[in-house]
Design an enzyme around this catalytic site. Structure first.
Site, mmCIF file in Angstrom:
data_model
loop_
_atom_site.group_PDB
_atom_site.id
_atom_site.type_symbol
_atom_site.label_atom_id
_atom_site.label_comp_id
_atom_site.label_asym_id
_atom_site.label_seq_id
_atom_site.Cartn_x
_atom_site.Cartn_y
_atom_site.Cartn_z
ATOM 1 C CE LYS A 11 -4.039 -2.336 2.228
ATOM 2 N NZ LYS A 11 -4.912 -2.045 3.278
ATOM 3 C CE1 TYR A 51 -9.289 -2.787 0.091
ATOM 4 C CE2 TYR A 51 -8.602 -0.913 -1.161
ATOM 5 C CZ TYR A 51 -8.315 -2.169 -0.009
ATOM 6 O OH TYR A 51 -7.144 -2.411 0.282
ATOM 7 C CG ASN A 114 -3.661 -2.282 6.703
ATOM 8 O OD1 ASN A 114 -3.363 -2.053 5.721
ATOM 9 N ND2 ASN A 114 -4.752 -2.844 7.029
ATOM 10 C CG HIS A 117 -5.445 -6.035 -0.319
ATOM 11 N ND1 HIS A 117 -6.655 -6.084 0.137
ATOM 12 C CD2 HIS A 117 -5.350 -7.302 -1.385
ATOM 13 C CE1 HIS A 117 -7.463 -7.078 -0.469
ATOM 14 N NE2 HIS A 117 -6.560 -7.721 -1.183
ATOM 15 C CD GLU A 128 -8.504 -9.330 -3.491
ATOM 16 O OE1 GLU A 128 -7.231 -9.694 -3.330
ATOM 17 O OE2 GLU A 128 -9.581 -9.173 -2.692
#
Ligand code: ADP
Ligand code: MG
Length: 142
Positions: A11, A51, A114, A117, A128
């Site tokens: 990320k 998302y 965080n 993913h 995905e």
């Protein structure tokens, strides 16, 4: 156990902090093979689509803004039991609750930022991977 593939996104926080290489090295050390890899800067449409399952959550707008803030590194990981093993390697969603030695404990900032993913089921992994990689970019599975 079967050879599996799963999707990893490093990320914006981790890429900005120059930890993308460290994340990939950590995963290779744990036995994952990186079978496809690219760095992209997501559009609003791409981030919202990725998302979409979280659209109703209160943090959806914040999450989309974060994921578009700067480029991400997207990787297809392959290994026996890759989906569950990568979830374990990532650690809990909130880095403060993640186990020592997990990617989110090592590189995450907070529950939103965080570091990584990971797909949460084999079906989602397949979808995905197809969301970010054309069939021509990923070696077909045997
Ligand atoms: P995970 O990434 O561990 O599978 P989720 O699928 O529940 O977690 O959430 C997707 C992402 O949304 C998280 O990785 C995180 O970036 C963000 N997120 C989750 N919960 C929160 C929250 N309470 N506040 C802000 N962002 C959150
Ligand atoms: Mg999730």
């Amino acid at each position: 156990m079967a050879l599996e593939r799963t999707l990893c996104i490093i990320k914006p926080d981790a890429v900005e902090n120059k930890r993308a290489g460290a994340v990939l090295a950590h995963l290779e050390d744990k036995g994952f093979s990186v079978v496809a890899l690219k760095k992209i800067h997501m559009s609003q449409e791409v981030a919202e689509g990725f998302y979409a399952v979280h659209k109703a959550r209160p943090f959806f707008g914040e999450l989309v803004d974060f994921m578009r803030r700067s480029p991400v590194v997207v990787a297809v990981l392959e290994k026996e039991n890759a989906m569950a093993d990568y979830r374990a390697a990532m650690g809990a969603t909130d880095p403060a609750k993640a186990e020592a030695g997990t990617l989110r404990k090592l590189f995450g900032t907070n529950v939103g930022e965080n570091a990584v993913h990971g797909s949460d089921s084999l079906d989602n992994a397949k979808n995905e991977i197809a969301y970010f990689f054309a069939a021509s970019e990923v070696r077909p599975t045997a």
